[in-house]
Design a protein around this motif. Structure first.
Motif: not given
Ligand SMILES: [Zn+2]
Ligand SMILES: [Zn+2]
Length: 445
Positions: A333, A391-392, A415
């Motif tokens: 994260q 965020h990916h 997140h």
């Molecule tokens: Zn993320």
């Protein structure tokens, strides 16, 4: 059950009575226990009054001279009754005070005021000569107050009284409190504990800053303020906690409004050119393959040569001591949208290639995300873009591209939640991100 007194009353009878009471505890109901608790508390005060009377008798009898010609009442109590200096002094002070303030002694004898409250009145009330001279005039008020308020409130009132009684240059309390100032940051297994003490003016600065931070935080977190909305969101997403407790809000406000701006201001001193910051370390293989773990023989070798820490996910400070192990999920994260310095490690843990610090998500892409998502994309969250992180959807270390259709804006809390609960996110036909809740419906404001 009856207790027969054999001859003149003695403490043996009281001890027998207590043993009998202990034995009958099992048959007590809750309300009975509550009533007994009040009576036991009163009785404890009566026993303490009796103790103090015994101390007064010992002092007056001069029995303390018998075994030691140079002895004092305090040295006798320390030696014969295994008291420390402080306790012996407190007993003698109370014995002396009971002869000066009969209403205080009577209240203790009748079980109305506990010994702890008596000590509070005396330790604050007799600390300076001005207070000592004035105390008898106020004693009946303090005795009355002690029966109605907690020891903390009693202490507070006595301190206010003492401030009025002491001439201004003689007030030692503030300076003594300031001299005790301290702040400890203890590293526990899974986090940090702050523990501190501040004198009045420094302490009030903290109070006023935290109050302001909480106000700001509540404005920025409409869901914490708008309970109707929070309840609605909770009803629809039963498993997602929307409201935070006050202590958690205070902790968030402290970090978001006081600590983060200080770190981002650039005003803190750098250390060897590096800004004061935290860095995440994690071996690339763990980031790319969170399920993988080294073989037992590998693990043993790393344990033996002490290199295990190089293979763990950690958070470290850039400017001094401080290192804590974190989960791979958390490391993922934190590296989702951060300024990341890539340090490739050889299998032996030696740095091989030190890349340049780059922002994971370039500025132009962030602008596009802001236009598309308008803030946190989590259902019912309306934190503005300034409070979000990119965020990916598929992490970059696992081959996920840093592109518009693999990114989504989330506030810090969401997140965290998306990573820890592995909540899937998908883009719909219009390219709008949908957080897929466990209720198997998607929602978006
Ligand atoms: Zn993320
Ligand atoms: Zn959010």
């Amino acid at each position: 059950m009856s207790i027969e007194l054999s001859g003149p009353p003695s403490l043996d009878d009281a001890a027998k009575l207590l043993t009998a009471l202990q034995a009958s505890l099992g048959s007590l109901s809750g309300p009975d226990a509550s009533e007994q608790l009040a009576r036991a508390t009163a009785l404890a005060a009566q026993v303490d009054a009796y103790r103090v009377a015994l101390v007064a008798t010992i002092k007056a009898s001069e029995v303390w001279r018998d075994s030691d010609p140079n002895g004092t009442p305090a040295s006798f109590l320390r030696r014969e009754h295994v008291m420390d200096h402080r306790q012996a002094k407190a007993d003698l002070r109370t014995a002396n005070a009971f002869s000066r303030f009969p209403e205080l002694e009577q209240a203790c004898q009748e079980g109305l005021v506990s010994r702890a409250k008596v000590d509070t009145i005396l330790s604050i009330g007799l600390r300076t000569t001005h207070r000592d001279a004035a105390l008898s005039e106020f004693m009946s008020i303090f005795v009355d107050l002690a029966q109605r308020v907690t020891i903390t409130d009693l202490k507070h009132t006595l301190t206010l009284w003492a401030n009025q009684i002491d001439p201004i240059p003689d007030t030692p309390g503030d300076d003594a409190a300031h001299a005790r100032r301290e702040l400890h940051i203890r590293q526990l297994g899974d986090g940090f504990k702050l523990d501190g003490f501040f004198g009045p003016d420094q302490g009030m600065k903290i109070m006023v800053a935290i109050n302001a931070a909480l106000d700001l935080h509540r404005c920025e977190h409409p869901d914490a303020k708008d309970t109707a909305k929070a309840q609605r969101a909770q009803a629809e997403h039963g498993n997602y906690r929307i409201t935070n407790s006050t202590a958690a809000q205070r902790a968030d406000a402290f970090i978001d409004v006081i600590i983060d701006p200080a770190l981002e201001s650039g005003a803190l001193p750098t250390s060897g050119g590096a800004p004061a910051n935290i860095c995440v370390t994690i071996p690339f293989e763990r980031l790319a393959n969170p399920q993988s773990r080294p073989s037992n023989s590998n693990l043993k070798a790393r344990l033996i040569d002490g290199s295990l820490r190089l293979f763990a996910a950690t958070l470290r400070t850039t400017n001094g001591p401080g290192e804590i192990a974190i989960s791979t999920t958390r490391a993922q994260q934190l590296s989702c949208d951060a300024s990341v310095q890539r340090i490739l490690l050889t299998p032996a843990g030696k740095p091989l290639d030190i890349g340049r610090r780059t922002r994971t998500i370039p500025e132009q892409l962030r602008t596009a995300l802001t236009l598309r998502d308008g803030g946190c994309a989590f259902p019912f969250c309306d934190k503005p873009p300034g409070w979000t992180e990119g965020h990916h959807i598929q992490h970059w270390s696992q081959g996920g591209p840093t592109s518009l259709d693999n990114l989504v804006l989330l506030c810090s809390r969401h997140h965290h939640q998306v990573h820890s609960q592995r909540i899937p996110i998908a883009l719909d036909a219009d390219g709008i991100p949908r957080v897929i809740t466990e209720h198997r419906h998607s929602a978006r404001l």
